[in-house]
Design an enzyme around this catalytic site. Structure first.
Site, PDB file in Angstrom:
ATOM      1  N   ASN A  11      18.084  19.520 -32.861  1.00 51.66           N
ATOM      2  CA  ASN A  11      16.980  19.479 -32.280  1.00 51.66           C
ATOM      3  C   ASN A  11      16.872  17.875 -31.786  1.00 51.66           C
ATOM      4  O   ASN A  11      16.561  16.936 -32.818  1.00 51.66           O
ATOM      5  CB  ASN A  11      15.864  19.796 -33.394  1.00 51.66           C
ATOM      6  CG  ASN A  11      14.358  19.910 -32.648  1.00 51.66           C
ATOM      7  OD1 ASN A  11      13.496  20.090 -33.525  1.00 51.66           O
ATOM      8  ND2 ASN A  11      14.443  20.154 -31.245  1.00 51.66           N
ATOM      9  N   ASN A  65       5.779  16.843 -27.019  1.00 49.82           N
ATOM     10  CA  ASN A  65       6.800  17.952 -26.587  1.00 49.82           C
ATOM     11  C   ASN A  65       7.330  17.476 -25.220  1.00 49.82           C
ATOM     12  O   ASN A  65       6.647  16.330 -24.525  1.00 49.82           O
ATOM     13  CB  ASN A  65       6.220  19.243 -26.414  1.00 49.82           C
ATOM     14  CG  ASN A  65       5.834  19.630 -27.882  1.00 49.82           C
ATOM     15  OD1 ASN A  65       6.331  19.816 -28.995  1.00 49.82           O
ATOM     16  ND2 ASN A  65       4.423  20.428 -27.815  1.00 49.82           N
ATOM     17  N   CYS A  74       6.177  18.215 -37.097  1.00 53.30           N
ATOM     18  CA  CYS A  74       7.679  18.500 -36.407  1.00 53.30           C
ATOM     19  C   CYS A  74       8.434  17.873 -37.416  1.00 53.30           C
ATOM     20  O   CYS A  74       8.568  16.635 -37.841  1.00 53.30           O
ATOM     21  CB  CYS A  74       7.721  17.540 -35.337  1.00 53.30           C
ATOM     22  SG  CYS A  74       9.716  17.744 -34.504  1.00 53.30           S
ATOM     23  N   ASN A  76      11.878  18.599 -37.982  1.00 52.86           N
ATOM     24  CA  ASN A  76      13.099  17.722 -37.859  1.00 52.86           C
ATOM     25  C   ASN A  76      12.818  16.348 -37.301  1.00 52.86           C
ATOM     26  O   ASN A  76      13.590  15.443 -37.546  1.00 52.86           O
ATOM     27  CB  ASN A  76      13.642  18.604 -36.541  1.00 52.86           C
ATOM     28  CG  ASN A  76      14.410  19.998 -37.151  1.00 52.86           C
ATOM     29  OD1 ASN A  76      14.945  20.273 -38.243  1.00 52.86           O
ATOM     30  ND2 ASN A  76      14.375  20.979 -36.198  1.00 52.86           N
ATOM     31  N   ASN A 217       4.122  28.597 -30.883  1.00 55.73           N
ATOM     32  CA  ASN A 217       5.639  28.632 -31.237  1.00 55.73           C
ATOM     33  C   ASN A 217       5.765  30.096 -31.573  1.00 55.73           C
ATOM     34  O   ASN A 217       5.127  30.636 -32.252  1.00 55.73           O
ATOM     35  CB  ASN A 217       5.962  27.473 -32.239  1.00 55.73           C
ATOM     36  CG  ASN A 217       5.693  26.252 -31.923  1.00 55.73           C
ATOM     37  OD1 ASN A 217       6.498  25.529 -31.331  1.00 55.73           O
ATOM     38  ND2 ASN A 217       4.726  25.673 -32.494  1.00 55.73           N
ATOM     39  N   GLU A 235      10.049  27.137 -28.393  1.00 54.47           N
ATOM     40  CA  GLU A 235       9.004  26.057 -29.012  1.00 54.47           C
ATOM     41  C   GLU A 235       7.937  25.987 -27.918  1.00 54.47           C
ATOM     42  O   GLU A 235       8.256  25.973 -26.833  1.00 54.47           O
ATOM     43  CB  GLU A 235       9.654  24.724 -29.175  1.00 54.47           C
ATOM     44  CG  GLU A 235      10.340  24.750 -30.721  1.00 54.47           C
ATOM     45  CD  GLU A 235      10.753  23.326 -31.049  1.00 54.47           C
ATOM     46  OE1 GLU A 235       9.873  22.716 -31.054  1.00 54.47           O
ATOM     47  OE2 GLU A 235      11.735  23.098 -31.383  1.00 54.47           O
ATOM     48  N   ARG A 236       6.828  25.853 -28.271  1.00 47.93           N
ATOM     49  CA  ARG A 236       5.628  25.575 -27.496  1.00 47.93           C
ATOM     50  C   ARG A 236       5.903  24.218 -26.607  1.00 47.93           C
ATOM     51  O   ARG A 236       5.958  23.090 -27.372  1.00 47.93           O
ATOM     52  CB  ARG A 236       4.133  25.400 -28.276  1.00 47.93           C
ATOM     53  CG  ARG A 236       3.155  25.187 -27.561  1.00 47.93           C
ATOM     54  CD  ARG A 236       1.929  25.255 -28.644  1.00 47.93           C
ATOM     55  NE  ARG A 236       1.968  24.063 -29.677  1.00 47.93           N
ATOM     56  CZ  ARG A 236       0.858  23.747 -30.198  1.00 47.93           C
ATOM     57  NH1 ARG A 236      -0.325  24.074 -30.070  1.00 47.93           N
ATOM     58  NH2 ARG A 236       1.150  22.524 -31.237  1.00 47.93           N
ATOM     59  N   CYS A 244      14.203  24.334 -35.170  1.00 51.26           N
ATOM     60  CA  CYS A 244      12.735  24.026 -35.432  1.00 51.26           C
ATOM     61  C   CYS A 244      12.225  23.737 -36.685  1.00 51.26           C
ATOM     62  O   CYS A 244      12.468  24.870 -37.363  1.00 51.26           O
ATOM     63  CB  CYS A 244      11.837  24.981 -34.531  1.00 51.26           C
ATOM     64  SG  CYS A 244      10.229  24.597 -34.560  1.00 51.26           S
ATOM     65  N   GLY A 245      12.123  22.555 -37.260  1.00 53.92           N
ATOM     66  CA  GLY A 245      11.610  22.666 -38.445  1.00 53.92           C
ATOM     67  C   GLY A 245      10.621  23.176 -38.980  1.00 53.92           C
ATOM     68  O   GLY A 245      10.628  23.988 -40.376  1.00 53.92           O
ATOM     69  N   THR A 246       9.403  23.215 -38.428  1.00 55.74           N
ATOM     70  CA  THR A 246       8.270  23.925 -38.677  1.00 55.74           C
ATOM     71  C   THR A 246       8.385  25.403 -38.563  1.00 55.74           C
ATOM     72  O   THR A 246       8.086  26.206 -39.071  1.00 55.74           O
ATOM     73  CB  THR A 246       7.103  23.425 -38.052  1.00 55.74           C
ATOM     74  OG1 THR A 246       7.152  23.553 -36.475  1.00 55.74           O
ATOM     75  CG2 THR A 246       6.665  21.874 -38.384  1.00 55.74           C
TER      76      THR A 246
END
Length: 309
Positions: A11, A65, A74, A76, A217, A235-236, A244-246
């Site tokens: 990412n 973003n 976020c 990551n 997302n 991802e949004r 994507c960490g979240t």
């Protein structure tokens, strides 16, 4: 303009350091993100990180973003920030506290021979909303049993067959799904198979669905065992990303909530693996994974990034 390019499990981020020298107050970071993250007009990345001073804390992180929209969280990106702070001697401890739009986030660094090899982030509390009822057939039961998922799953659980989900009526968000807040919104689907068509057709359709006025997302998760998940994320404001960490936190939390996963699990994403731990519903969820510095990038750009008066 100088960036440090970094990535967490693939990412990618461009980082602007406002700690060493104050950043000009007129900079329009949304416009910078939109142009710099676009590989046709800039160095290319999934997002832009801006580091600023935060009173009493180690730094403030703002994350934009690739379309210029500002995100609340976020995972990551936070891990990359932890490595950056340590590598550039802003901290010499193996922990840090970072201000974000979603609140303070605590980081712990694993350092080996002077090198940061992984970073853990306490991502805050998780809020979930399971939508829809379980619909389970014999094939789903067999798949569950083969993966060690014993006992009757809760009503909120369903593993979507690939073709059924692709053909779902999108006038409403296909149910069941799990809406998860991890500082930003996520919509999680459990599927029996991951495919490009699924991600690239349903991802943007769900992201911009009227049910999510601020967009969302979208996660497609395949349960391999009680401790192992394969995940792809739309991802949004970005599109599909390598990690994507979240999103990993959202998928694991949804799996735990549905009774499919243990409270410690590994999430396999196209860019690498992330570890997620969620002790109980009242605790913060923890994300652990790598952070890598690619190098310093100089971007020659016209002087057009001033905020409108």
């Amino acid at each position: 303009m100088l960036f440090t390019k970094m990535h967490g499990a693939g990412n990618e981020f461009l980082l602007i350091d406002g700690l060493d020298l104050p950043l000009p107050p007129h900079l329009d970071f949304a416009s910078i993100a939109a142009r710099a993250c676009d590989r046709s007009t800039g160095p290319g990345a999934d997002g832009l990180i801006v580091l600023e001073h935060a009173s009493g804390l180690d730094a403030r992180m703002r994350i934009f973003n690739a379309d210029g929209s500002e995100a609340g969280a976020c995972g990551n990106g936070l891990r990359c920030v932890g490595k950056y702070l340590y590598d550039h001697k802003y901290i010499r401890r193996k922990d840090a506290t970072i201000a974000t739009a979603s609140g303070k986030r605590e980081l712990t660094l694993e350092v080996v021979a002077g090198e940061v090899v992984s970073v853990s982030v306490w991502m805050g509390n998780v809020r979930l909303e399971a939508r829809g009822e379980r619909r389970e057939d014999k094939n789903t039961q067999a798949r569950s049993a083969s993966k060690g998922l014993q006992g009757p799953p809760p009503d909120r659980y369903k593993i979507w067959p690939l073709q059924e989900l692709r053909q779902a009526d999108l006038s409403v968000v296909p149910q069941p799904s799990t809406v998860v807040q991890v500082g930003n919104p996520h919509c999680v689907f459990f599927v029996d198979e991951l495919s490009d068509e699924l991600i690239h057709e349903l991802g943007p359709a769900i992201e911009t669905h009227p049910a999510f006025p601020d967009r969302t997302n979208v996660e497609f998760a395949r349960i391999n065992s009680r401790t192992d998940v394969a995940l792809r994320v739309w991802e949004r404001g970005v599109g599909e990303t390598a990690a994507c960490g979240t999103g990993a936190c959202a998928a694991i939390a949804a799996g735990i909530h549905a009774g499919l996963l243990n409270r410690d699990a590994t999430c396999h994403l196209p860019g690498g693996d992330l570890q997620v731990s969620w002790i109980n519903a009242g605790s913060q969820i923890r994300l652990t994974g790598p952070a890598v510095t690619v190098g310093v990038v100089a971007w020659e750009q016209p002087d057009q990034f001033a905020k409108a008066a």
